[in-house]
Design a protein around this motif. Structure first.
Motif, PDB file in Angstrom:
ATOM      1  N   ILE A 119     -10.661   5.021   7.167  1.00 49.53           N
ATOM      2  CA  ILE A 119      -9.770   3.872   7.235  1.00 49.53           C
ATOM      3  C   ILE A 119     -10.073   2.969   6.039  1.00 49.53           C
ATOM      4  O   ILE A 119     -11.176   3.009   5.482  1.00 49.53           O
ATOM      5  CB  ILE A 119      -9.913   3.102   8.571  1.00 49.53           C
ATOM      6  CG1 ILE A 119     -11.350   2.606   8.766  1.00 49.53           C
ATOM      7  CG2 ILE A 119      -9.460   3.962   9.735  1.00 49.53           C
ATOM      8  CD1 ILE A 119     -11.510   1.672   9.955  1.00 49.53           C
ATOM      9  N   GLY A 120      -9.088   2.156   5.653  1.00 54.74           N
ATOM     10  CA  GLY A 120      -9.312   1.359   4.444  1.00 54.74           C
ATOM     11  C   GLY A 120      -8.540   0.065   4.363  1.00 54.74           C
ATOM     12  O   GLY A 120      -8.784  -0.744   3.467  1.00 54.74           O
ATOM     13  N   LEU A 121      -7.582  -0.155   5.267  1.00 52.46           N
ATOM     14  CA  LEU A 121      -6.773  -1.375   5.172  1.00 52.46           C
ATOM     15  C   LEU A 121      -7.645  -2.627   5.238  1.00 52.46           C
ATOM     16  O   LEU A 121      -7.528  -3.534   4.402  1.00 52.46           O
ATOM     17  CB  LEU A 121      -5.733  -1.402   6.293  1.00 52.46           C
ATOM     18  CG  LEU A 121      -4.525  -0.479   6.134  1.00 52.46           C
ATOM     19  CD1 LEU A 121      -3.714  -0.423   7.426  1.00 52.46           C
ATOM     20  CD2 LEU A 121      -3.642  -0.917   4.969  1.00 52.46           C
ATOM     21  N   SER A 140      -4.752  -7.496   7.110  1.00 55.06           N
ATOM     22  CA  SER A 140      -5.468  -7.057   5.913  1.00 55.06           C
ATOM     23  C   SER A 140      -4.773  -7.504   4.633  1.00 55.06           C
ATOM     24  O   SER A 140      -5.233  -7.170   3.531  1.00 55.06           O
ATOM     25  CB  SER A 140      -5.607  -5.530   5.925  1.00 55.06           C
ATOM     26  OG  SER A 140      -6.257  -5.083   7.100  1.00 55.06           O
ATOM     27  N   THR A 199      -5.206   2.104  -0.186  1.00 55.74           N
ATOM     28  CA  THR A 199      -6.386   2.211   0.673  1.00 55.74           C
ATOM     29  C   THR A 199      -6.569   3.644   1.154  1.00 55.74           C
ATOM     30  O   THR A 199      -7.639   4.006   1.608  1.00 55.74           O
ATOM     31  CB  THR A 199      -6.260   1.295   1.901  1.00 55.74           C
ATOM     32  OG1 THR A 199      -5.166   1.734   2.720  1.00 55.74           O
ATOM     33  CG2 THR A 199      -6.045  -0.157   1.491  1.00 55.74           C
ATOM     34  N   ASP A 218       0.853  -1.185   0.000  1.00 59.63           N
ATOM     35  CA  ASP A 218       0.000   0.000   0.000  1.00 59.63           C
ATOM     36  C   ASP A 218       0.888   1.235   0.000  1.00 59.63           C
ATOM     37  O   ASP A 218       1.687   1.437   0.916  1.00 59.63           O
ATOM     38  CB  ASP A 218      -0.918   0.013   1.230  1.00 59.63           C
ATOM     39  CG  ASP A 218      -2.011   1.072   1.140  1.00 59.63           C
ATOM     40  OD1 ASP A 218      -1.774   2.114   0.493  1.00 59.63           O
ATOM     41  OD2 ASP A 218      -3.092   0.863   1.715  1.00 59.63           O
ATOM     42  N   HIS A 235      -5.560   4.815   3.787  1.00 56.07           N
ATOM     43  CA  HIS A 235      -5.995   4.539   5.156  1.00 56.07           C
ATOM     44  C   HIS A 235      -5.685   5.748   6.054  1.00 56.07           C
ATOM     45  O   HIS A 235      -4.520   6.089   6.257  1.00 56.07           O
ATOM     46  CB  HIS A 235      -5.265   3.293   5.656  1.00 56.07           C
ATOM     47  CG  HIS A 235      -5.595   2.861   7.047  1.00 56.07           C
ATOM     48  ND1 HIS A 235      -6.689   2.081   7.341  1.00 56.07           N
ATOM     49  CD2 HIS A 235      -4.965   3.071   8.229  1.00 56.07           C
ATOM     50  CE1 HIS A 235      -6.720   1.824   8.633  1.00 56.07           C
ATOM     51  NE2 HIS A 235      -5.681   2.428   9.199  1.00 56.07           N
ATOM     52  N   SER A 255      -8.545  -1.359  13.439  1.00 55.58           N
ATOM     53  CA  SER A 255      -7.961  -0.052  13.714  1.00 55.58           C
ATOM     54  C   SER A 255      -8.531   0.533  14.996  1.00 55.58           C
ATOM     55  O   SER A 255      -9.663   0.220  15.387  1.00 55.58           O
ATOM     56  CB  SER A 255      -8.258   0.907  12.555  1.00 55.58           C
ATOM     57  OG  SER A 255      -7.730   0.426  11.342  1.00 55.58           O
ATOM     58  N   VAL A 287      -0.377   5.076   3.527  1.00 51.74           N
ATOM     59  CA  VAL A 287      -1.074   4.750   4.775  1.00 51.74           C
ATOM     60  C   VAL A 287      -0.730   5.800   5.824  1.00 51.74           C
ATOM     61  O   VAL A 287       0.417   6.206   5.955  1.00 51.74           O
ATOM     62  CB  VAL A 287      -0.665   3.345   5.274  1.00 51.74           C
ATOM     63  CG1 VAL A 287      -1.213   3.066   6.660  1.00 51.74           C
ATOM     64  CG2 VAL A 287      -1.134   2.273   4.294  1.00 51.74           C
TER      65      VAL A 287
END
Length: 417
Positions: A327-329, A86, A305, A60, A307, A389, A63
């Motif tokens: 958040i996105g992980l 993740s 992501t 990623d 994130h 998270s 982050v």
């Protein structure tokens, strides 16, 4: 790390075993054998899971955590555990901490926090001092300390001369310069995409033009100066076209797109849910389609992501005053699989590594194993129980996803969910 992985479908075009289902014997972190019905004479730990797939470890390129300074949002330790669970074996950490990561000591600090993690942390140093856009930070010193690129997170460099000098200076040591694609004098205080939806909702608009002007400016500067440029989180069809044209000119440019910009449009803001307040904003369906096509044809090099943990006090407020970010992980792979094939997902989750200086190890006998284990086909609805998270500002909460992560094998460590 000694393991026997049973019946895993290998998704790795650079592997001799791509698209075949095999057993993999791992001894001391190195792949010693790949084949059918491998024996386990040394009684190694066995991994056997439903619809198991394996690929090179995912990366990623953008982050955010919080530490140092915003530990209430996220710590480096918990953030890296979240990344591992993740499916990410490496992440590039944004410099939006307190203090901003803009010296070699700051870079050394975040690296020390990640020294024993199964996830490789790659620090991004700030491009300018305190990310204010006025004078360059200590780029070479940070590069020496371990910074892999330079980026003022979500802070556009307004002065074109600063960006010009950054590209010229960083090219002396093969440094990668990142530039957030937004002309702030156009976007001003817009909080969502400037379109029919913003008029209907009565919210101030951030037009696509603000992004496209900055992308065009930076590509002109790159053509003039040379150097290496990465444009993170593009969001419009015109940005895709501009970058595609730059690549035909052989400019050294890459770009990424945030996964949520592939899944949602500005229509999602109807109920003023601040989890949908992201930067760049959610755009139109035509933009979403162009972004997906850009990934498929290689114009867009990687996904992120993006994130960004935000504590509840900065999200549970009026939309105009809420902080940007989601958040996105945890939802990254499952969301990506709703719009892309498994093959394309793995490609865009892995090919960004080389741009940020990471070595990429194909899944072949004799190579170290750096891999992600996953099931690309499981359907489920993302909910709070899926969030690891510290912050819970999840744009995908309540959203149907496809594909679940089993864990990673990286840095001679195993993390399984």
């Amino acid at each position: 790390m000694n393991i026997l992985i049973k019946s895993a479908k290998i998704i790795d075009p650079k592997s001799d075993f791509h698209n075949t289902t095999q057993d993999l014997l791992i001894e001391k972190g190195v792949i010693s054998s790949i084949g059918s019905n491998l024996k386990n004479p040394n009684n190694f730990k066995e991994i056997k899971l439903k619809n198991l797939h394996i690929s090179q470890g995912w990366f990623d390129s953008g982050v955010s955590f919080g530490e140092p300074g915003y530990e209430e949002r996220e710590t480096i330790e918990n953030g890296l555990i979240t990344a591992a669970r993740s499916g990410f074996t490496s992440i590039a950490l944004n410099a939006n901490t307190n203090p901003i990561i803009d010296t070699n000591a700051d870079v050394a600090f975040v690296l020390s926090k990640a020294s024993n993690s199964p996830v490789t942390l790659l620090p991004l140093g700030a491009l300018t001092r305190s990310s204010k856009g006025e004078e360059l930070a200590e780029l070479f010193d940070m590069k020496t300390a371990g910074a892999v690129a330079f980026y003022d997170y979500k802070a556009p460099v307004t002065n074109p001369n600063v960006m010009k000098i950054a590209l010229q200076y960083a090219s002396n040591f093969n440094g990668l310069v990142c530039s957030f694609p937004q002309e702030s004098r156009i976007s001003r205080n817009g909080v969502m995409n400037e379109h029919i939806s913003s008029t209907r909702l009565g919210l101030k608009g951030n037009p696509a033009l603000a992004e496209e002007l900055q992308v065009a400016r930076d590509l002109f500067l790159l053509e003039y100066t040379g150097g290496k440029l990465h444009i993170p989180t593009i969001s419009t069809a015109k940005s895709v076209a501009l970058i595609k044209d730059a690549k035909t000119k052989k400019l050294d440019v890459t770009c990424s797109v945030a996964i949520h910009n592939l899944c949602f449009t500005d229509e999602a803001l109807t109920d003023f849910n601040t989890n949908y307040k992201v930067l760049p904003p959610l755009r139109t369906q035509a933009d979403v389609q162009a972004l997906i096509e850009g990934l498929k044809d290689g114009t867009i090099d990687m996904v992120t992501t993006d994130h960004t943990p935000i504590d509840v006090e900065e999200k549970k407020v009026e939309f105009d005053h809420a902080n940007y970010g989601t958040i996105g992980l945890e939802s990254g792979f499952g969301a990506l699989r709703t719009v892309l094939t498994t093959k394309t997902c793995i490609e865009v989750l892995t090919k960004g590594k080389t741009r940020f200086g990471l070595e990429s190890w194909p899944i072949n006998i004799g190579n170290p194993l750096n891999a992600t284990l996953f099931d690309p086909d499981e359907n489920y609805t993302f909910s709070l129980k899926d969030i690891r998270s510290k912050s819970k500002n999840a744009i995908f909460e309540g959203y149907p996803l496809k594909g679940k992560v089993y864990g990673i094998l990286s840095n001679r460590k195993i993390v399984l969910n």
